[in-house]
Scaffold this active site. Structure first.
Site, PDB file in Angstrom:
ATOM      1  N   HIS A 269       0.875  -1.179   0.000  1.00 21.79           N
ATOM      2  CA  HIS A 269       0.000   0.000   0.000  1.00 21.79           C
ATOM      3  C   HIS A 269       0.912   1.229   0.000  1.00 21.79           C
ATOM      4  O   HIS A 269       1.725   1.398  -0.899  1.00 21.79           O
ATOM      5  CB  HIS A 269      -0.915  -0.094   1.225  1.00 21.79           C
ATOM      6  CG  HIS A 269      -2.072   0.853   1.260  1.00 21.79           C
ATOM      7  ND1 HIS A 269      -2.424   1.644   0.199  1.00 21.79           N
ATOM      8  CD2 HIS A 269      -2.971   1.137   2.243  1.00 21.79           C
ATOM      9  CE1 HIS A 269      -3.488   2.366   0.525  1.00 21.79           C
ATOM     10  NE2 HIS A 269      -3.834   2.075   1.769  1.00 21.79           N
ATOM     11  N   HIS A 308      -2.030  -1.974 -10.113  1.00 21.50           N
ATOM     12  CA  HIS A 308      -3.021  -1.404  -9.206  1.00 21.50           C
ATOM     13  C   HIS A 308      -4.267  -2.260  -9.239  1.00 21.50           C
ATOM     14  O   HIS A 308      -4.631  -2.785 -10.292  1.00 21.50           O
ATOM     15  CB  HIS A 308      -3.363   0.036  -9.617  1.00 21.50           C
ATOM     16  CG  HIS A 308      -3.977   0.809  -8.511  1.00 21.50           C
ATOM     17  ND1 HIS A 308      -5.316   0.742  -8.222  1.00 21.50           N
ATOM     18  CD2 HIS A 308      -3.426   1.628  -7.591  1.00 21.50           C
ATOM     19  CE1 HIS A 308      -5.563   1.504  -7.178  1.00 21.50           C
ATOM     20  NE2 HIS A 308      -4.438   2.048  -6.768  1.00 21.50           N
ATOM     21  N   ASP A 364       2.928   5.705  -6.781  1.00 19.29           N
ATOM     22  CA  ASP A 364       4.155   5.595  -5.987  1.00 19.29           C
ATOM     23  C   ASP A 364       5.414   5.473  -6.823  1.00 19.29           C
ATOM     24  O   ASP A 364       6.512   5.538  -6.278  1.00 19.29           O
ATOM     25  CB  ASP A 364       4.050   4.373  -5.050  1.00 19.29           C
ATOM     26  CG  ASP A 364       3.111   4.651  -3.897  1.00 19.29           C
ATOM     27  OD1 ASP A 364       3.084   5.805  -3.452  1.00 19.29           O
ATOM     28  OD2 ASP A 364       2.408   3.739  -3.468  1.00 19.29           O
TER      29      ASP A 364
HETATM   30  N1  CMC Z   1       5.272  -6.573 -10.507  1.00 15.53           N
HETATM   31  C1  CMC Z   1       5.192  -7.783 -11.130  1.00 15.53           C
HETATM   32  N2  CMC Z   1       4.069  -8.482 -11.282  1.00 15.53           N
HETATM   33  C2  CMC Z   1       2.944  -7.943 -10.768  1.00 15.53           C
HETATM   34  C3  CMC Z   1       2.940  -6.696 -10.112  1.00 15.53           C
HETATM   35  C4  CMC Z   1       4.158  -6.015  -9.999  1.00 15.53           C
HETATM   36  N3  CMC Z   1       4.219  -4.823  -9.389  1.00 15.53           N
HETATM   37  N4  CMC Z   1       1.690  -6.411  -9.709  1.00 15.53           N
HETATM   38  C5  CMC Z   1       0.925  -7.440 -10.093  1.00 15.53           C
HETATM   39  N5  CMC Z   1       1.691  -8.368 -10.741  1.00 15.53           N
HETATM   40  C6  CMC Z   1       1.229  -9.606 -11.373  1.00 15.53           C
HETATM   41  C7  CMC Z   1       0.859 -10.646 -10.325  1.00 15.53           C
HETATM   42  O1  CMC Z   1       1.962 -11.452  -9.998  1.00 15.53           O
HETATM   43  C8  CMC Z   1      -0.232 -11.402 -11.065  1.00 15.53           C
HETATM   44  O2  CMC Z   1       0.391 -12.226 -12.013  1.00 15.53           O
HETATM   45  P1  CMC Z   1      -0.226 -13.695 -12.333  1.00 15.53           P
HETATM   46  O3  CMC Z   1      -1.582 -13.416 -12.938  1.00 15.53           O
HETATM   47  O4  CMC Z   1       0.744 -14.304 -13.278  1.00 15.53           O
HETATM   48  O5  CMC Z   1      -0.322 -14.396 -11.016  1.00 15.53           O
HETATM   49  C9  CMC Z   1      -0.973 -10.310 -11.848  1.00 15.53           C
HETATM   50  O6  CMC Z   1       0.022  -9.288 -12.076  1.00 15.53           O
HETATM   51  C10 CMC Z   1      -2.175  -9.724 -11.118  1.00 15.53           C
HETATM   52  O7  CMC Z   1      -1.718  -9.220  -9.863  1.00 15.53           O
HETATM   53  P2  CMC Z   1      -2.528  -9.275  -8.508  1.00 15.53           P
HETATM   54  O8  CMC Z   1      -1.556  -9.460  -7.404  1.00 15.53           O
HETATM   55  O9  CMC Z   1      -3.654 -10.254  -8.637  1.00 15.53           O
HETATM   56  O10 CMC Z   1      -3.153  -7.834  -8.479  1.00 15.53           O
HETATM   57  P3  CMC Z   1      -3.810  -7.137  -7.214  1.00 15.53           P
HETATM   58  O11 CMC Z   1      -4.877  -6.283  -7.750  1.00 15.53           O
HETATM   59  O12 CMC Z   1      -4.176  -8.144  -6.175  1.00 15.53           O
HETATM   60  O13 CMC Z   1      -2.604  -6.278  -6.611  1.00 15.53           O
HETATM   61  C11 CMC Z   1      -1.112  -4.500  -6.186  1.00 15.53           C
HETATM   62  C12 CMC Z   1      -2.466  -4.916  -6.802  1.00 15.53           C
HETATM   63  C13 CMC Z   1      -1.001  -2.978  -6.214  1.00 15.53           C
HETATM   64  C14 CMC Z   1      -1.067  -4.968  -4.708  1.00 15.53           C
HETATM   65  C15 CMC Z   1       0.016  -5.170  -6.999  1.00 15.53           C
HETATM   66  O14 CMC Z   1      -0.028  -4.730  -8.341  1.00 15.53           O
HETATM   67  C16 CMC Z   1       1.385  -4.891  -6.392  1.00 15.53           C
HETATM   68  O15 CMC Z   1       1.806  -5.611  -5.487  1.00 15.53           O
HETATM   69  N6  CMC Z   1       2.127  -3.837  -6.892  1.00 15.53           N
HETATM   70  C17 CMC Z   1       3.405  -3.478  -6.325  1.00 15.53           C
HETATM   71  C18 CMC Z   1       3.189  -2.682  -5.041  1.00 15.53           C
HETATM   72  C19 CMC Z   1       2.719  -1.256  -5.311  1.00 15.53           C
HETATM   73  O16 CMC Z   1       3.261  -0.553  -6.161  1.00 15.53           O
HETATM   74  N7  CMC Z   1       1.717  -0.837  -4.537  1.00 15.53           N
HETATM   75  C20 CMC Z   1       1.201   0.531  -4.597  1.00 15.53           C
HETATM   76  C21 CMC Z   1      -0.221   0.572  -5.051  1.00 15.53           C
HETATM   77  S1  CMC Z   1      -0.723   2.242  -5.490  1.00 15.53           S
HETATM   78  C22 CMC Z   1      -0.683   3.085  -3.993  1.00 15.53           C
HETATM   79  C23 CMC Z   1      -1.779   2.688  -3.096  1.00 15.53           C
HETATM   80  O17 CMC Z   1      -2.955   2.833  -3.462  1.00 15.53           O
HETATM   81  O18 CMC Z   1      -1.456   2.265  -1.973  1.00 15.53           O
END
Ligand code: CMC
Length: 431
Positions: A269, A308, A364
């Site tokens: 987050h 995201h 971010d």
């Molecule tokens: N790098 C590499 N792969 C990723 C990333 C990433 N940053 N984010 C998602 N993926 C992949 C994930 O491994 C999955 O792949 P697969 O379908 O092969 O298993 C696919 O993309 C879908 O990801 P998810 O984890 O199901 O997506 P989510 O909606 O649950 O997670 C997130 C969203 C923001 C937690 C995630 O994208 C992430 O961990 N990003 C990095 C951390 C980050 O930058 N967070 C800040 C968010 S914006 C500020 C805020 O609002 O707090």
């Protein structure tokens, strides 16, 4: 033909049919409860870890269209607010629901400015932390501790009382955040200067040394104000959900906001901007990017600052932040990590792994670079986010406590453990 605003459901276990009303594109999870095989068995429930497709409230605060990259506060596009408004005006808008008149705005700024001081005991409390305490831990604890200084805050049914606590929280967050920063540096805490604007006063409490009057470059003050605006609300994200969930027990707003600070601390987050900076430092030079990207694609790590839950096209805040980067670097000089960030973005946006998963830079990805240009250590980045997010948390809390439909948050579970085991006392088990 059935009513178009209903969902027809056939339970193939029993052959029974049900009509569930559809309102605002949702069905009520409670309506599923009538679908059951046996009268004495629990009814059907939704299983939704991480709330990926569950609405927890009705809200008139923030609108997001993740596919189109749209973000609006109370109907106003984020691009216009970032260009033409100020953080305190946006805070007023989020909490009150409409833009202030001149008198309303002047009163609001006056109130916030004159509540920036905290009780002296808060200072001694903060001084008790270890020299290397993370500022987010200090912020979380000190925001929670404010509830002990304002016990009347528990009277959440009284509108005037609620207003007072919201003013206090918005006013005191920069003071607490700045003091957490000074603590890590071993520098004396600086008291608020009521002659400065909200954002300039924050910079003063962070950086003032022996000078009589602190003054910051206007472009830096404006850039920070814009960053606060961009972070001010983002509907039902993890920390807002924490504020609402804790607030649903009808606890005081300091305790609820402290929960929000805790949730924001996490690297998925608000902690992501800190993680981005550490990642860029670790990559170190452009030549190391391809092997880093390979590692991400092999699932060894994440490309922090990308992806995201809601935005699947682009994050409009990231676009505005990129512009703010240029303004800040004009004053401070270019951050050498910018080159790595830009190259990383370029490669990721063309790579099939990221394109297929709709992974784009989020708010971010660039905010950390700006914060670093201000010479904040990475541990402070999430504190900046928390200060910006405070009006949003409060607007959401206020909406919650006034919403007759809201109940104490209490999700269901699917129990997977053992049942009806016979307990053997330790005296027999360990014999
Ligand atoms: N790098 C590499 N792969 C990723 C990333 C990433 N940053 N984010 C998602 N993926 C992949 C994930 O491994 C999955 O792949 P697969 O379908 O092969 O298993 C696919 O993309 C879908 O990801 P998810 O984890 O199901 O997506 P989510 O909606 O649950 O997670 C997130 C969203 C923001 C937690 C995630 O994208 C992430 O961990 N990003 C990095 C951390 C980050 O930058 N967070 C800040 C968010 S914006 C500020 C805020 O609002 O707090």
């Amino acid at each position: 033909m059935s009513d178009p605003a209903t969902l027809s459901v056939r339970d193939n276990r029993t052959g029974r049919d049900y009509e569930l009303p559809i309102t605002d594109g949702t069905i009520r999870a409670a309506d599923l409860g009538q679908i059951r095989v046996d009268e004495d068995e629990p009814g059907l429930a939704l299983y939704d870890p991480g709330f990926v497709n569950t609405a927890s409230c009705r809200s008139a605060i923030t609108f997001i269209d993740g596919e189109k990259g749209i973000l609006e506060y109370r109907g106003y596009p984020i691009e216009q607010l970032a260009e033409k408004s100020t953080f305190l005006e946006v805070a007023y808008l989020l909490i009150h629901g409409s833009l202030p008149s001149k008198t309303e705005f002047d009163n609001w700024v006056h109130e916030i400015t004159y509540h920036t001081f905290v009780h002296e005991n808060v200072k001694s409390f903060m001084q008790g932390f270890r020299y290397d305490a993370h500022p987010m831990g200090m912020l979380m604890a000190s925001v929670g501790a404010l509830s002990t200084f304002y016990p009347d805050a528990r009277n959440i049914a009284d509108a005037e009382n609620r207003h007072m606590q919201m003013v206090r929280l918005i006013a005191k967050m920069p003071t607490l955040g700045a003091w957490a920063f000074r603590h890590a540096q071993g520098k004396p805490y600086i008291y608020p200067d009521n002659e400065l604007s909200y954002t300039e006063n924050f910079l003063s409490m962070l950086f003032k040394m022996s000078e009589q009057k602190f003054g910051a470059d206007e472009r830096l003050v404006r850039a920070l104000d814009v960053l606060f605006i961009l972070h001010a609300d983002h509907e039902q994200n993890c920390s807002t959900n924490a504020v609402r969930s804790v607030g649903s027990s009808q606890v005081d707003p300091y305790s609820a906001v402290a929960a929000g600070v805790g949730a924001l601390f996490g690297p998925l987050h608000g902690g992501a901007n800190e993680a981005v900076l550490r990642m860029l430092r670790r990559i170190g030079k452009k030549e190391n990017i391809p092997s880093f990207i390979e590692g991400v694609k092999n699932g060894n790590e994440k490309l922090m600052g990308f992806g995201h839950r809601v935005y699947k096209n682009y994050d409009p805040r990231a676009t505005i932040i990129k512009k703010a980067c240029d303004d800040v670097f004009e004053v401070t000089g270019v951050n050498p990590l910018l080159e790595i960030a830009q190259e990383l973005e370029k490669i990721a946006l063309e790579d099939e792994y990221f394109v297929k998963r709709k992974l784009y830079p989020n708010v971010d990805f660039y905010s950390g670079l700006i914060y670093e240009a201000f010479q904040f250590p990475p541990e402070m980045f999430t504190v900046m986010f928390a200060i910006g997010r405070t009006p949003g948390w409060l607007a959401q809390w206020l909406e919650l406590v006034q919403d007759p439909e809201q109940k104490i948050a209490r999700p269901k579970q699917i129990y997977t453990g053992e049942r009806r085991l016979d307990f053997t006392p330790s005296s027999e088990r360990w014999a």
